[in-house]
Scaffold this motif. Structure first.
Motif, PDB file in Angstrom:
ATOM      1  N   GLU A  83       0.863  -1.173   0.000  1.00  0.00           N
ATOM      2  CA  GLU A  83       0.000   0.000   0.000  1.00  0.00           C
ATOM      3  C   GLU A  83       0.900   1.225   0.000  1.00  0.00           C
ATOM      4  O   GLU A  83       1.969   1.231   0.612  1.00  0.00           O
ATOM      5  CB  GLU A  83      -0.929   0.030   1.216  1.00  0.00           C
ATOM      6  N   ALA A  84       0.440   2.250  -0.708  1.00  0.00           N
ATOM      7  CA  ALA A  84       1.197   3.499  -0.767  1.00  0.00           C
ATOM      8  C   ALA A  84       0.213   4.659  -0.737  1.00  0.00           C
ATOM      9  O   ALA A  84      -0.906   4.555  -1.239  1.00  0.00           O
ATOM     10  CB  ALA A  84       2.054   3.552  -2.029  1.00  0.00           C
ATOM     11  N   VAL A  85       0.634   5.760  -0.151  1.00  0.00           N
ATOM     12  CA  VAL A  85      -0.198   6.960  -0.093  1.00  0.00           C
ATOM     13  C   VAL A  85       0.455   8.044  -0.934  1.00  0.00           C
ATOM     14  O   VAL A  85       1.670   8.254  -0.873  1.00  0.00           O
ATOM     15  CB  VAL A  85      -0.410   7.433   1.358  1.00  0.00           C
ATOM     16  N   ALA A  86      -0.358   8.699  -1.756  1.00  0.00           N
ATOM     17  CA  ALA A  86       0.141   9.757  -2.633  1.00  0.00           C
ATOM     18  C   ALA A  86       0.245  11.061  -1.857  1.00  0.00           C
ATOM     19  O   ALA A  86      -0.698  11.468  -1.172  1.00  0.00           O
ATOM     20  CB  ALA A  86      -0.794   9.927  -3.831  1.00  0.00           C
ATOM     21  N   HIS A  87       1.395  11.704  -1.965  1.00  0.00           N
ATOM     22  CA  HIS A  87       1.628  12.941  -1.219  1.00  0.00           C
ATOM     23  C   HIS A  87       1.463  14.180  -2.093  1.00  0.00           C
ATOM     24  O   HIS A  87       0.654  15.043  -1.808  1.00  0.00           O
ATOM     25  CB  HIS A  87       3.027  12.930  -0.606  1.00  0.00           C
ATOM     26  N   ASP A  88       2.250  14.296  -3.132  1.00  0.00           N
ATOM     27  CA  ASP A  88       2.227  15.501  -3.942  1.00  0.00           C
ATOM     28  C   ASP A  88       2.413  15.137  -5.404  1.00  0.00           C
ATOM     29  O   ASP A  88       2.640  13.981  -5.756  1.00  0.00           O
ATOM     30  CB  ASP A  88       3.305  16.497  -3.483  1.00  0.00           C
ATOM     31  N   TYR A 101      15.072  -1.112 -12.255  1.00  0.00           N
ATOM     32  CA  TYR A 101      13.689  -0.624 -12.243  1.00  0.00           C
ATOM     33  C   TYR A 101      13.695   0.752 -12.906  1.00  0.00           C
ATOM     34  O   TYR A 101      14.723   1.444 -12.949  1.00  0.00           O
ATOM     35  CB  TYR A 101      13.143  -0.541 -10.816  1.00  0.00           C
ATOM     36  N   PRO A 102      12.546   1.195 -13.459  1.00  0.00           N
ATOM     37  CA  PRO A 102      12.515   2.497 -14.140  1.00  0.00           C
ATOM     38  C   PRO A 102      12.841   3.639 -13.179  1.00  0.00           C
ATOM     39  O   PRO A 102      12.342   3.683 -12.058  1.00  0.00           O
ATOM     40  CB  PRO A 102      11.065   2.597 -14.634  1.00  0.00           C
ATOM     41  N   VAL A 103      13.677   4.553 -13.624  1.00  0.00           N
ATOM     42  CA  VAL A 103      14.080   5.708 -12.830  1.00  0.00           C
ATOM     43  C   VAL A 103      13.618   6.969 -13.552  1.00  0.00           C
ATOM     44  O   VAL A 103      13.923   7.169 -14.730  1.00  0.00           O
ATOM     45  CB  VAL A 103      15.608   5.744 -12.620  1.00  0.00           C
ATOM     46  N   GLY A 104      12.866   7.799 -12.840  1.00  0.00           N
ATOM     47  CA  GLY A 104      12.345   9.018 -13.439  1.00  0.00           C
ATOM     48  C   GLY A 104      13.077  10.253 -12.954  1.00  0.00           C
ATOM     49  O   GLY A 104      13.469  10.340 -11.777  1.00  0.00           O
ATOM     50  N   HIS A 105      13.272  11.192 -13.837  1.00  0.00           N
ATOM     51  CA  HIS A 105      13.803  12.508 -13.489  1.00  0.00           C
ATOM     52  C   HIS A 105      12.606  13.451 -13.438  1.00  0.00           C
ATOM     53  O   HIS A 105      11.968  13.708 -14.467  1.00  0.00           O
ATOM     54  CB  HIS A 105      14.829  12.958 -14.521  1.00  0.00           C
ATOM     55  N   VAL A 106      12.299  13.958 -12.242  1.00  0.00           N
ATOM     56  CA  VAL A 106      11.040  14.659 -12.041  1.00  0.00           C
ATOM     57  C   VAL A 106      11.249  16.001 -11.354  1.00  0.00           C
ATOM     58  O   VAL A 106      12.275  16.234 -10.705  1.00  0.00           O
ATOM     59  CB  VAL A 106      10.058  13.813 -11.196  1.00  0.00           C
ATOM     60  N   ASP A 107      10.260  16.868 -11.505  1.00  0.00           N
ATOM     61  CA  ASP A 107      10.151  18.113 -10.758  1.00  0.00           C
ATOM     62  C   ASP A 107       8.846  18.078  -9.976  1.00  0.00           C
ATOM     63  O   ASP A 107       7.839  17.501 -10.429  1.00  0.00           O
ATOM     64  CB  ASP A 107      10.135  19.325 -11.698  1.00  0.00           C
ATOM     65  N   LEU A 108       8.837  18.694  -8.791  1.00  0.00           N
ATOM     66  CA  LEU A 108       7.611  18.782  -8.008  1.00  0.00           C
ATOM     67  C   LEU A 108       6.708  19.847  -8.598  1.00  0.00           C
ATOM     68  O   LEU A 108       7.166  20.867  -9.130  1.00  0.00           O
ATOM     69  CB  LEU A 108       7.924  19.104  -6.553  1.00  0.00           C
ATOM     70  N   VAL A 109       5.395  19.624  -8.492  1.00  0.00           N
ATOM     71  CA  VAL A 109       4.377  20.543  -8.993  1.00  0.00           C
ATOM     72  C   VAL A 109       3.585  21.064  -7.804  1.00  0.00           C
ATOM     73  O   VAL A 109       3.168  20.293  -6.943  1.00  0.00           O
ATOM     74  CB  VAL A 109       3.427  19.846  -9.983  1.00  0.00           C
ATOM     75  N   SER A 110       3.370  22.359  -7.740  1.00  0.00           N
ATOM     76  CA  SER A 110       2.544  22.952  -6.685  1.00  0.00           C
ATOM     77  C   SER A 110       1.451  23.798  -7.312  1.00  0.00           C
ATOM     78  O   SER A 110       1.542  24.197  -8.480  1.00  0.00           O
ATOM     79  CB  SER A 110       3.395  23.808  -5.747  1.00  0.00           C
ATOM     80  N   ASP A 111       0.406  24.064  -6.532  1.00  0.00           N
ATOM     81  CA  ASP A 111      -0.692  24.881  -7.026  1.00  0.00           C
ATOM     82  C   ASP A 111      -0.281  26.342  -7.132  1.00  0.00           C
ATOM     83  O   ASP A 111       0.405  26.884  -6.262  1.00  0.00           O
ATOM     84  CB  ASP A 111      -1.899  24.759  -6.101  1.00  0.00           C
ATOM     85  N   ASP A 112      -0.733  26.994  -8.202  1.00  0.00           N
ATOM     86  CA  ASP A 112      -0.516  28.428  -8.330  1.00  0.00           C
ATOM     87  C   ASP A 112      -1.387  29.195  -7.340  1.00  0.00           C
ATOM     88  O   ASP A 112      -1.010  30.249  -6.851  1.00  0.00           O
ATOM     89  CB  ASP A 112      -0.836  28.894  -9.752  1.00  0.00           C
ATOM     90  N   ASP A 113      -2.578  28.675  -7.044  1.00  0.00           N
ATOM     91  CA  ASP A 113      -3.509  29.329  -6.147  1.00  0.00           C
ATOM     92  C   ASP A 113      -4.222  28.260  -5.326  1.00  0.00           C
ATOM     93  O   ASP A 113      -4.876  27.378  -5.889  1.00  0.00           O
ATOM     94  CB  ASP A 113      -4.531  30.151  -6.944  1.00  0.00           C
TER      95      ASP A 113
END
Length: 214
Positions: A83-88, A101-113
Motif C-alpha cells: 500500500e502506498a499513499v500519494a503525497h504531492d 527498475y525504471p528511474v524518473g527525473h522529475v520536478d515537483l508541482v505545486s498549485d498556483d492558487d
C-alpha cells in the motif's frame, strides 16, 4: 517510477500487487531505506499501453504523483502486496528504463492558487456528502469525512468523480484549487442527476481506495 493504468491524486491510498521483476526490484530498493518516510517512488498514468510486459507502456502522461510506501507484505513466491499513499504531484521530465527498475527525473508541482471562497468550499462539502449518501444506498462505501481545507477537499472531489482517464488527468494537472473544486462539484452533481434517473454503480476510483491527507 511505477507507471499505472490509472490516475492517482494527492491523499489517495492505493493497494498494489507487485509481481514483475523490475517492480519487485523497486520494492526491494525501497525496503532497504531505513527511514520509512523516505521510501518514496513516483507514478504516472499510462496514456497508451499496459502495466505489464517489456513493451507495455508505450506512452506516459507527464504529470503524476509521488507516493510513500506505507505497508508491505512479502509472499512466498517473491511477489509483494503493498500500500502506498500519494503525497504531492510530480512532472516527469525523463524516464530511464535501463536500470533494474525504471528511474524518473522529475520536478515537483505545486498549485498556483490554493485559496477558495468559503461559499465554494461549503458547496463542495455539501455535494460530496450528498454523493456519498447516494452511493451508500447502492453499496457499502466510505469516502471519509470531507476536509475543510480547500486544497485537500478539491482532491477528494477529483478522486470521487467517476471519470474516464483523460478527464482525471486533466484534474490532476489543474493548478488552481478553486477551479478544481468547481469542476468537481459539476461532475458529482451530474453523476447525482444520472443516478436519480438510472441507479448504477459509478466507476469511482475511491470505491477501491482510501483517502488520507497524511
Amino acid at each position: 517510477m511505477f507507471p499505472l493504468n490509472s490516475v492517482l491524486f494527492p491523499g489517495m491510498t492505493v493497494p498494489l500487487r507487485v509481481f514483475e521483476d523490475r517492480y519487485r526490484a523497486l520494492v526491494h530498493h525501497l525496503l532497504r531505506i531505513e527511514d520509512p518516510a523516505d521510501r518514496l517512488f513516483g507514478s504516472v498514468g499510462i496514456r497508451e499501453g499496459y502495466e505489464v510486459g517489456d513493451h507495455g507502456a508505450q506512452s506516459l502522461y507527464r504529470c503524476g504523483v509521488r507516493l510513500q510506501l506505507t505497508e508491505c507484505e512479502r509472499h512466498d513466491d517473491g511477489t509483494f502486496s503493498i500500500e502506498a499513499v500519494a503525497h504531492d504531484r510530480i512532472n516527469l521530465e525523463h524516464l530511464d528504463p535501463r536500470d533494474a527498475y525504471p528511474v524518473g527525473h522529475v520536478d515537483l508541482v505545486s498549485d498556483d492558487d490554493v485559496d477558495a471562497s468559503p461559499e465554494l468550499v461549503e458547496r463542495a462539502r455539501a455535494t460530496l456528502v450528498a454523493y456519498a449518501a447516494a452511493l451508500a444506498q447502492l453499496r457499502p462505501t466510505d469516502l471519509g469525512s470531507a476536509p475543510g481545507d480547500p486544497y485537500w477537499l478539491s482532491w477528494v472531489l477529483a478522486a470521487a468523480a467517476p471519470l474516464p482517464m483523460p478527464d482525471r488527468q486533466m484534474l490532476l494537472e489543474c493548478t488552481d484549487t478553486a477551479e478544481r473544486l468547481g469542476r468537481g462539484i459539476d461532475l458529482l452533481r451530474g453523476e447525482l442527476r444520472a443516478m436519480n434517473v438510472i441507479p448504477s454503480l459509478p466507476a469511482s476510483e475511491v470505491g477501491r481506495t482510501r483517502w488520507s491527507p497524511n
